[in-house]
Design a protein around this motif. Sequence first.
Motif, PDB file in Angstrom:
ATOM      1  N   UNK A   1       0.838  -1.207   0.000  1.00  0.00           N
ATOM      2  CA  UNK A   1       0.000   0.000   0.000  1.00  0.00           C
ATOM      3  C   UNK A   1       0.869   1.252   0.000  1.00  0.00           C
ATOM      4  N   UNK A   2       0.678   2.172  -0.965  1.00  0.00           N
ATOM      5  CA  UNK A   2       1.362   3.459  -0.937  1.00  0.00           C
ATOM      6  C   UNK A   2       0.847   4.286   0.244  1.00  0.00           C
ATOM      7  N   UNK A   3       1.784   4.836   1.040  1.00  0.00           N
ATOM      8  CA  UNK A   3       1.376   5.564   2.249  1.00  0.00           C
ATOM      9  C   UNK A   3       1.989   6.953   2.362  1.00  0.00           C
ATOM     10  N   UNK A   4       2.882   7.320   1.463  1.00  0.00           N
ATOM     11  CA  UNK A   4       3.503   8.633   1.570  1.00  0.00           C
ATOM     12  C   UNK A   4       4.488   8.883   0.452  1.00  0.00           C
TER      13      UNK A   4
ATOM     14  N   UNK B   1      20.919  20.251  -1.939  1.00  0.00           N
ATOM     15  CA  UNK B   1      19.572  19.917  -2.390  1.00  0.00           C
ATOM     16  C   UNK B   1      18.689  19.870  -1.156  1.00  0.00           C
ATOM     17  N   UNK B   2      17.392  19.876  -1.382  1.00  0.00           N
ATOM     18  CA  UNK B   2      16.472  19.786  -0.248  1.00  0.00           C
ATOM     19  C   UNK B   2      15.635  18.523  -0.388  1.00  0.00           C
ATOM     20  N   UNK B   3      15.100  18.112   0.725  1.00  0.00           N
ATOM     21  CA  UNK B   3      14.284  16.904   0.749  1.00  0.00           C
ATOM     22  C   UNK B   3      13.020  17.200   1.542  1.00  0.00           C
ATOM     23  N   UNK B   4      11.943  16.601   1.098  1.00  0.00           N
ATOM     24  CA  UNK B   4      10.682  16.728   1.806  1.00  0.00           C
ATOM     25  C   UNK B   4      10.042  15.363   1.925  1.00  0.00           C
ATOM     26  N   UNK B   5       9.005  15.279   2.739  1.00  0.00           N
ATOM     27  CA  UNK B   5       8.332  14.003   2.954  1.00  0.00           C
ATOM     28  C   UNK B   5       6.971  14.261   3.553  1.00  0.00           C
ATOM     29  N   UNK B   6       6.071  13.368   3.288  1.00  0.00           N
ATOM     30  CA  UNK B   6       4.784  13.352   3.972  1.00  0.00           C
ATOM     31  C   UNK B   6       4.246  11.929   3.980  1.00  0.00           C
ATOM     32  N   UNK B   7       3.473  11.640   4.993  1.00  0.00           N
ATOM     33  CA  UNK B   7       2.827  10.345   5.153  1.00  0.00           C
ATOM     34  C   UNK B   7       1.364  10.632   5.467  1.00  0.00           C
ATOM     35  N   UNK B   8       0.457   9.899   4.822  1.00  0.00           N
ATOM     36  CA  UNK B   8      -0.967  10.119   5.073  1.00  0.00           C
ATOM     37  C   UNK B   8      -1.309   9.750   6.510  1.00  0.00           C
TER      38      UNK B   8
END
Length: 185
Positions: free
Chosen positions: A83-86, A100-107
């Motif tokens: 299951x894709x979660x983020x 460089x920059x990095x971002x992230x999110x999780x539902x």
Amino acid sequence: MNNAPTLPEPRADDRFLLRPWRLSADDLALVREAADDDYIARLTTVPAPYSDEAGRDFITRQQRRMATGEAWPLVIVRAADQRPIGVTSVRGHERDQGRASVGYWVVGSARGQGAATAALRTATDWALTELRIPRMELYAEPWNTGSLRTAEAAGYLREGLLRSWQVIGGRRRDMYMYSRVSTNT
């Protein structure tokens, strides 16, 4: 000849995988759930309100960013059920400056399981070694303790407070700046 870097190892840890975006029902469901999260929708280009057409356009943009090397947006997938979660994304817009920059999110339905930390650690290690970017940066609002803990657990160090740094939801917001640097520079 294709000079595109190889992608990170797909396994972020025993529980999570990273992969490129797909125009699939599963990835559309991820975008739909993210669009229902007010903060993700304000902070990203996830389409809110959601429609399948807007979701497909969003995924196509992520695929295009990957193909051009503008960014490397990767879907975080729970290994147990696929299951894709983020998402975690490395953005190389300042690569010529060695950063460089990095971002992230999780539902919301998948938070608190360590997915963001595993994905952030894997994406950062990849950018520092494969892309040979000496400095990775990330930004998080001071109130967002979950994101601050994620950054620190992935080896990032807080460098300082950037006052009125970014517009989120139509308002300028303070952001903490975090970094991880290569030990090979």
